[in-house]
Design a protein around this motif. Sequence first.
Motif, PDB file in Angstrom:
ATOM      1  N   ILE A  47       1.022  -1.199   0.011  1.00  0.00           N
ATOM      2  CA  ILE A  47      -0.138  -0.150  -0.278  1.00  0.00           C
ATOM      3  C   ILE A  47       0.793   1.278   0.435  1.00  0.00           C
ATOM      4  O   ILE A  47       2.013   1.342   0.653  1.00  0.00           O
ATOM      5  CB  ILE A  47      -0.806  -0.045   1.242  1.00  0.00           C
ATOM      6  CG1 ILE A  47      -1.372  -1.469   1.101  1.00  0.00           C
ATOM      7  CG2 ILE A  47      -1.734   1.280   1.074  1.00  0.00           C
ATOM      8  CD1 ILE A  47      -2.988  -1.626   2.795  1.00  0.00           C
ATOM      9  N   ALA A 100      -3.566   3.481  -1.347  1.00  0.00           N
ATOM     10  CA  ALA A 100      -4.094   4.122  -0.892  1.00  0.00           C
ATOM     11  C   ALA A 100      -5.905   4.645  -0.624  1.00  0.00           C
ATOM     12  O   ALA A 100      -6.577   3.942  -0.111  1.00  0.00           O
ATOM     13  CB  ALA A 100      -3.854   5.290  -0.018  1.00  0.00           C
ATOM     14  N   LEU A 135      -5.238   1.125   7.226  1.00  0.00           N
ATOM     15  CA  LEU A 135      -4.310   1.032   6.261  1.00  0.00           C
ATOM     16  C   LEU A 135      -2.838   0.729   7.082  1.00  0.00           C
ATOM     17  O   LEU A 135      -2.279   1.684   7.442  1.00  0.00           O
ATOM     18  CB  LEU A 135      -3.861   2.385   5.400  1.00  0.00           C
ATOM     19  CG  LEU A 135      -5.303   2.477   4.416  1.00  0.00           C
ATOM     20  CD1 LEU A 135      -5.171   2.786   3.348  1.00  0.00           C
ATOM     21  CD2 LEU A 135      -6.154   0.569   4.334  1.00  0.00           C
TER      22      LEU A 135
END
Length: 208
Positions: free
Chosen positions: A160, A165, A176
């Motif tokens: 990521i 994102a 995340l």
Amino acid sequence: MYAVTDSRLTSGDRLLERVRAALRGGARWIQYRDKSTDAPRRLAEARALAKLCHEHGAGLIVNDDVELAAASGADGAHVGREDTDLESARARLGAQAVIGVSCYNRLELAKDAAARGADYVAFGSVFPSPTKPEAARADLDLLREARARLALPICAIGGIDADNAAIVAATGVDMLAVISGVFGEEDPEIAAGEIVRAMAADIGVPGL
């Protein structure tokens, strides 16, 4: 935004400096991830990180090592299938500790962890990851299904960065987790800030 350290990217004197930068960029959780056997150094680093995170209103999670989490003043621990089991981690760290569980690409593991009292579950790798190139893939459809079926917080990890994102955040996950996308960049503050803004834009947070 959950920034995960990597001893190859944040080694030695650079650790606190780069974590401080990530916190300035908007990281709200830091995970200390160091697989070395240098116990005195790891304890000193974890204690310093706990202090730093708390000064910034953020939390510290220790990867894999429940005893280190307890000794360092961290806020909790993250465990996987080869680590301390969830019940033992809870008994050692207490009811207030934040305990996360790696569930890879298996929804049934997440359901089991939720039933056993995990505070959050993590799925990944969402995208190819330079940190764990051999990791199982947990695609966006799995994240959406997990969000529909689970009530506890969900963390996505693996490959990521600022470019992807927003599409991960759009699945409805709560966190995340980013390693190379923050600490592999020249300026972790800028990198973290870009990811935070991508997440905020997806959920419509004004002013970001």
